[in-house]
Motif scaffolding. Structure first.
Motif, PDB file in Angstrom:
ATOM      1  N   GLY B  76       0.827  -1.205   0.000  1.00 32.81           N
ATOM      2  CA  GLY B  76       0.000   0.000   0.000  1.00 32.81           C
ATOM      3  C   GLY B  76       0.858   1.251   0.000  1.00 32.81           C
ATOM      4  O   GLY B  76       0.476   2.282   0.544  1.00 32.81           O
ATOM      5  N   VAL B  77       2.013   1.157  -0.645  1.00 35.24           N
ATOM      6  CA  VAL B  77       2.940   2.286  -0.635  1.00 35.24           C
ATOM      7  C   VAL B  77       2.805   3.094  -1.921  1.00 35.24           C
ATOM      8  O   VAL B  77       2.875   2.547  -3.013  1.00 35.24           O
ATOM      9  CB  VAL B  77       4.391   1.759  -0.489  1.00 35.24           C
ATOM     10  N   VAL B  78       2.499   4.388  -1.781  1.00 37.59           N
ATOM     11  CA  VAL B  78       2.565   5.331  -2.901  1.00 37.59           C
ATOM     12  C   VAL B  78       3.397   6.490  -2.373  1.00 37.59           C
ATOM     13  O   VAL B  78       2.868   7.448  -1.834  1.00 37.59           O
ATOM     14  CB  VAL B  78       1.180   5.840  -3.325  1.00 37.59           C
ATOM     15  N   ASP B  79       4.720   6.382  -2.479  1.00 33.79           N
ATOM     16  CA  ASP B  79       5.574   7.346  -1.797  1.00 33.79           C
ATOM     17  C   ASP B  79       6.191   8.346  -2.760  1.00 33.79           C
ATOM     18  O   ASP B  79       7.109   8.028  -3.513  1.00 33.79           O
ATOM     19  CB  ASP B  79       6.650   6.610  -0.989  1.00 33.79           C
ATOM     20  N   ARG B  80       5.648   9.547  -2.698  1.00 33.13           N
ATOM     21  CA  ARG B  80       6.148  10.605  -3.573  1.00 33.13           C
ATOM     22  C   ARG B  80       7.220  11.432  -2.884  1.00 33.13           C
ATOM     23  O   ARG B  80       7.639  12.459  -3.404  1.00 33.13           O
ATOM     24  CB  ARG B  80       4.980  11.499  -4.006  1.00 33.13           C
ATOM     25  N   CYS B  81       7.662  10.953  -1.724  1.00 36.90           N
ATOM     26  CA  CYS B  81       8.748  11.629  -1.002  1.00 36.90           C
ATOM     27  C   CYS B  81       9.910  11.862  -1.954  1.00 36.90           C
ATOM     28  O   CYS B  81      10.596  12.873  -1.878  1.00 36.90           O
ATOM     29  CB  CYS B  81       9.243  10.758   0.150  1.00 36.90           C
ATOM     30  N   VAL B  82      10.118  10.891  -2.871  1.00 37.07           N
ATOM     31  CA  VAL B  82      11.309  10.932  -3.711  1.00 37.07           C
ATOM     32  C   VAL B  82      11.201  11.982  -4.823  1.00 37.07           C
ATOM     33  O   VAL B  82      12.146  12.153  -5.591  1.00 37.07           O
ATOM     34  CB  VAL B  82      11.596   9.539  -4.323  1.00 37.07           C
ATOM     35  N   SER B  83      10.070  12.693  -4.880  1.00 34.92           N
ATOM     36  CA  SER B  83      10.015  13.844  -5.785  1.00 34.92           C
ATOM     37  C   SER B  83      10.942  14.942  -5.283  1.00 34.92           C
ATOM     38  O   SER B  83      11.444  15.741  -6.074  1.00 34.92           O
ATOM     39  CB  SER B  83       8.585  14.402  -5.877  1.00 34.92           C
ATOM     40  N   CYS B 121       9.317   4.564   1.513  1.00 34.51           N
ATOM     41  CA  CYS B 121       9.820   5.312   2.671  1.00 34.51           C
ATOM     42  C   CYS B 121       8.874   5.213   3.862  1.00 34.51           C
ATOM     43  O   CYS B 121       9.314   5.103   5.006  1.00 34.51           O
ATOM     44  CB  CYS B 121       9.968   6.798   2.327  1.00 34.51           C
ATOM     45  N   THR B 122       7.569   5.288   3.618  1.00 38.03           N
ATOM     46  CA  THR B 122       6.633   5.433   4.732  1.00 38.03           C
ATOM     47  C   THR B 122       6.536   4.202   5.630  1.00 38.03           C
ATOM     48  O   THR B 122       6.170   4.361   6.794  1.00 38.03           O
ATOM     49  CB  THR B 122       5.235   5.829   4.228  1.00 38.03           C
ATOM     50  N   PRO B 123       6.823   2.974   5.168  1.00 29.71           N
ATOM     51  CA  PRO B 123       6.762   1.866   6.134  1.00 29.71           C
ATOM     52  C   PRO B 123       7.694   2.112   7.322  1.00 29.71           C
ATOM     53  O   PRO B 123       7.356   1.758   8.440  1.00 29.71           O
ATOM     54  CB  PRO B 123       7.198   0.656   5.307  1.00 29.71           C
ATOM     55  N   CYS B 124       8.848   2.743   7.109  1.00 29.07           N
ATOM     56  CA  CYS B 124       9.734   3.058   8.228  1.00 29.07           C
ATOM     57  C   CYS B 124       9.473   4.447   8.797  1.00 29.07           C
ATOM     58  O   CYS B 124       9.442   4.619  10.012  1.00 29.07           O
ATOM     59  CB  CYS B 124      11.198   2.989   7.781  1.00 29.07           C
ATOM     60  N   HIS B 125       9.295   5.442   7.911  1.00 34.45           N
ATOM     61  CA  HIS B 125       9.267   6.829   8.391  1.00 34.45           C
ATOM     62  C   HIS B 125       7.871   7.324   8.736  1.00 34.45           C
ATOM     63  O   HIS B 125       7.739   8.345   9.403  1.00 34.45           O
ATOM     64  CB  HIS B 125       9.857   7.764   7.324  1.00 34.45           C
ATOM     65  N   ALA B 126       6.822   6.666   8.241  1.00 35.46           N
ATOM     66  CA  ALA B 126       5.455   7.183   8.298  1.00 35.46           C
ATOM     67  C   ALA B 126       5.387   8.510   7.539  1.00 35.46           C
ATOM     68  O   ALA B 126       6.287   8.834   6.769  1.00 35.46           O
ATOM     69  CB  ALA B 126       4.952   7.338   9.719  1.00 35.46           C
ATOM     70  N   GLY B 127       4.361   9.294   7.751  1.00 33.91           N
ATOM     71  CA  GLY B 127       4.151  10.481   6.916  1.00 33.91           C
ATOM     72  C   GLY B 127       3.155  10.146   5.827  1.00 33.91           C
ATOM     73  O   GLY B 127       2.682   9.010   5.711  1.00 33.91           O
ATOM     74  N   GLN B 128       2.851  11.154   5.019  1.00 31.00           N
ATOM     75  CA  GLN B 128       1.834  10.954   3.987  1.00 31.00           C
ATOM     76  C   GLN B 128       2.516  10.819   2.629  1.00 31.00           C
ATOM     77  O   GLN B 128       2.918  11.809   2.017  1.00 31.00           O
ATOM     78  CB  GLN B 128       0.878  12.152   4.001  1.00 31.00           C
ATOM     79  N   GLY B 129       2.643   9.573   2.179  1.00 29.53           N
ATOM     80  CA  GLY B 129       3.384   9.307   0.957  1.00 29.53           C
ATOM     81  C   GLY B 129       2.798   9.971  -0.274  1.00 29.53           C
ATOM     82  O   GLY B 129       3.527  10.351  -1.186  1.00 29.53           O
ATOM     83  N   TRP B 130       1.478  10.112  -0.300  1.00 30.77           N
ATOM     84  CA  TRP B 130       0.824  10.685  -1.476  1.00 30.77           C
ATOM     85  C   TRP B 130       1.227  12.131  -1.740  1.00 30.77           C
ATOM     86  O   TRP B 130       1.200  12.600  -2.856  1.00 30.77           O
ATOM     87  CB  TRP B 130      -0.698  10.673  -1.276  1.00 30.77           C
ATOM     88  N   ALA B 131       1.553  12.827  -0.646  1.00 33.27           N
ATOM     89  CA  ALA B 131       1.655  14.278  -0.746  1.00 33.27           C
ATOM     90  C   ALA B 131       2.870  14.712  -1.549  1.00 33.27           C
ATOM     91  O   ALA B 131       3.899  14.048  -1.564  1.00 33.27           O
ATOM     92  CB  ALA B 131       1.711  14.884   0.646  1.00 33.27           C
TER      93      ALA B 131
END
Ligand code: HEM
Lengths: 432, 305
Positions: B76-83, B121-131
């Motif tokens: 269920g990971v959609v992590d846009r952190c890497v933008s 990223c979010t499985p470890c860091h949490a936060g809102q991956g979509w954002a």
């Protein structure tokens, strides 16, 4: 100078100006989109001050909602797993997705408000009498349709706000004697809000209700014509009737030929002088364009600067504190909470009174009002003295509802306690 | 000649139509600008320069601006952190001294066991991956329940960021007896055994029944805790800390002993309690428990779900 600009503008955007009444009428009659307008309308019904153009504004919002809604359908997935994510994608990744969502949201809330304000206008101008009573009933159905569209749309983002608002809302509905629980079961497709509910609300929201409301809007417009135009013309008509009669000879008559009775073609200009009327094209069409553009700009402005709410994903095991119904139903929730009495260990639920009886009585009053109204000739004018008492009743009920909405939506904080907007609310415990 | 009525109407409406049209174009221009001026664009521009600066001209030329994401439906990971966090995979090539968010990911020994393209990223860091803006990604806002485990949040709990992250490591590593890089949680797991918590409590069906089941203690809603005897912050984390130090003070008349333990032990146990949540990750993301003898706190592999 201004004239120069005006001429330039005409060239750019409005190259057409009818040379004759006949040309003006044909522009209406021969156009697929315009032919349900009368060829001529009375100047009074075009005025800003009579109708405030609230109905047209509501219709503009409905057009905006339909277009933005269809675009949203290309992204939204009505499943409990994907719904929330698809809204997040719209907000953060889809080009103009957030704008689209905001516009759909603000237009929807605006339509609820405008449908109500339009109804209030019709009431205060006493425009629901005689043959217009039918259109009033169509209007009541439209108001209900608008509310149901809003309510079903509210669930679709599948966030905490949506989930609990629908839970609270349908719990109120289940208070209805005998049919309540069954109605809730059918609406939800089960005993709690889940995938079945989402699918049901989705189908209602994107297909069934819009279709019904569109058909009703079309019929509503048709009725306005059948009834001879807006009630604004009634005082004028009465005046003309009192004058020595001369058959009006407008060009539009020769276009359609004279028909006996209130046929569509004749009704609109019946009993009015030629000087009371103007060609619908371009006068009515231009003003509709202006109203549409204004409404569109307002929704765009709101959407650019204020985001539609979206909370965490729906979580059936965590109830937000407080859980509120959508604002247009929060007055019912407020009523329920007021009429719920605790006597020692016994709790008498206010659900029946606040959730069913009060709205039921109000709805019945709306439906029956045109038939109970005994005022004689106070049609088509604002605040006719003869209608003072009725208007006062309407104002009081509206004011109470608005106060309840304000209290419910803004002043209710955690544990459903009352707080002034400026007074600090208790900070709820957090995890970290 | 008297003016025709519709001419007067046109005169009334003309100026408004012009005005509304201009406003319309103005608003559309704002909308277009908003669409272009995203939060991640300046970082991507800077990153391109950073790549060129490090001699990676090929990569700099290939670098296309746009939203980037790590997508893994299994987690269920959609992590846009890497933008924005563009340097995460460039350890060893780009300097570790780059400023956030371009910095390469800290080169921790266990990171290769959690490849970014699968774990995001979010499985470890949490936060809102979509954002795709920093505030929404880091804090969530608007009712988002899982803010990123930042330094600030960690400081508020009196632990380091790395310790706070272990709470989430344990979502998956729950059944390990001890795991490298998870010292706080490892300590807590030994305390559970040493203090014999499972005489009274049960976890995953094992232990006593005279006290609440703790299997999903981390899922308990903050409002279900009684904060009336809590001196410090009104957080569940702090509730547990104070409860472990002096259970009798927090829950008067409780049967649970006052452990009077040092705060770091209490915090480690609190992290462990918060990590015991119902997790829906598929089995391939749950590490195989070591063959070491099972303890009550890390029960049977057979109940793997
Ligand atoms: C979906 C919501 C609705 C739409 C789109 C709509 C649209 C319209 C429009 C465009 C008009 C022409 C006059 C004007 O602009 O004010 C009109 C007139 C009228 N509407 Fe509505 N309406 C809606 C809801 C209602 C409601 C809730 C009522 C009352 C219960 C109502 C009752 C009437 C009546 C009686 C007229 C004739 C008024 C007159 O002759 O002055 N409508 N409607």
């Amino acid at each position: 100078m201004a004239g120069g600009i005006q001429r330039l503008w005409r060239k750019l955007a409005w190259p057409w100006s009818p040379a004759s009444d006949r040309e003006a009428s044909e522009a209406i009659v021969r156009n697929l989109w315009l032919h349900w307008f009368p060829a001529k309308v009375s100047g009074r019904s075009l005025s800003w001050s009579y109708s405030l153009w609230l109905g047209t504004a509501a219709a503009s919002l409905f057009v905006i909602l339909t277009v933005t809604g269809v675009m949203l359908m290309f992204f939204y997935v009505p499943s409990t797993e994907r719904a929330y994510g698809s809204i997040k994608d719209l907000e953060y990744a889809v080009s103009f997705g957030r704008l689209l969502r905001n516009q759909h949201r603000w237009a929807a809330e605006g339509m609820v408000a405008l449908a109500f304000m339009h109804m209030a206008r019709v009431f205060f101008t006493g425009a629901y009498r005689g043959s217009r009573a039918l259109n009033w009933l169509v209007g009541v159905a439209l108001l209900l349709g608008t509310l149901m569209l809003s309510f079903t749309g509210y669930l679709l983002p599948w966030d905490q706000l949506a989930y609990w608002a629908i839970t609270v809302g349908t719990n109120i509905a289940s208070q209805a004697p005998l049919v309540g629980p069954t109605a809730r079961y059918i609406l939800l497709g089960g005993h709690f809000v889940g995938q079945q509910t989402l699918l049901r609300f989705y189908v209602l929201h994107v297909f069934f209700l819009p279709a019904v409301v569109w058909i009703l809007v079309a019929y509503h417009m048709w009725r306005v014509r059948k009834d001879g135009g807006l009630a604004a013309i009634e005082p004028l008509r009465a005046l003309r009737r009192a004058e020595p009669r001369e058959m009006p000879r407008t060009k539009s008559y020769s276009l359609f030929g004279l028909t006996p009775g209130t046929s569509v073609a004749v009704a609109s200009s019946m009993g009015l002088e030629e000087s009371d009327q103007v060609a619908s094209s371009p006068n009515l069409t231009r003003r509709m364009m202006l109203v549409f553009l204004t409404v569109f700009n307002l929704t765009l402005l709101l959407s650019l600067f204020i985001n539609a709410p979206l909370e965490g994903p729906a979580n059936p095991s965590v109830t937000p504190n407080p859980a509120k119904a959508p604002w247009y139903f929060v007055w019912l929730q407020e009523l329920v909470s007021w009429t719920t009495v605790h006597l020692g260990s016994i709790t008498i639920s206010g659900g029946l009174l606040g959730g069913i009886l009060v709205p039921g009585i109000l709805l019945a009053a709306l439906i029956l009002w045109p038939f109970l109204d005994r005022s004689t000739d106070a049609e088509g004018v604002w605040f006719a003295p003869e209608r003072k008492r009725q208007n006062a009743v309407f104002v009081v009920i509206t004011a109470v509802i608005i106060i309840l909405i304000v209290v419910g939506a803004w002043l209710r904080g955690p544990y459903w306690h009352l707080y002034w907007p400026w007074s600090p609310r208790p900070v709820l415990p957090r995890v970290l | 000649m008297a003016e025709r009525r519709d001419q007067s109407l046109e005169r009334q409406d003309f100026a408004w139509l012009v005005l509304m049209s201009l406003i319309f174009f103005g608003l559309v221009a704002i909308g277009l600008w908003r669409e272009y001026a995203t939060a991640w664009r300046p970082w991507q521009r800077e990153f391109k320069l950073v790549l060129a600066h490090a001699g990676r001209f090929q990569d700099a030329r290939k670098f296309q601006p746009g939203i980037r994401q790590i997508w893994n439906p299994e987690l269920g990971v959609v992590d846009r952190c890497v933008s924005c966090h563009l340097g995460y995979e460039w350890g060893g090539i780009l300097p570790a001294a780059l400023r956030q968010p371009l910095t390469p990911h800290p080169n921790l020994s266990f990171m290769n066991r959690h490849p970014f393209d699968r774990f995001g990223c979010t499985p470890c860091h949490a936060g809102q991956g979509w954002a795709t803006n920093a505030h929404a990604a880091h804090y969530g806002g608007g009712g988002w329940e899982e803010p990123m485990l930042s330094r600030r949040l960690a400081a508020g709990c009196g632990v380091s960021e790395a310790e706070l992250l272990q709470m989430r490591c344990n979502f998956c590593h729950r059944r390990d007896r001890s795991t490298q890089g998870m010292d706080a949680i490892n300590l807590a797991k030994t305390l559970i055994k040493k203090k014999k918590c499972l005489i009274c409590h049960s976890v995953e069906g094992q232990g006593g029944h005279s006290a609440p089941d703790l299997t999903y203690e981390g899922d308990k809603d903050p409002e279900q805790f009684d904060f009336s005897h809590i001196a410090g912050a009104r957080t569940v984390f702090n509730w547990h800390v104070e409860h472990f130090i002096a259970a009798g003070k927090v829950s008067p008349k409780t049967a649970m002993p006052d452990y009077d333990m040092p705060p770091d032990q209490a915090r480690a146990l609190a992290l462990l309690m918060l990590s015991w949540r119902h997790i829906n990750y598929p089995p391939q993301y749950i590490p195989q428990p070591q063959s070491a003898p099972q303890t009550a706190a890390t029960p049977a592999a057979s109940s793997n779900h």
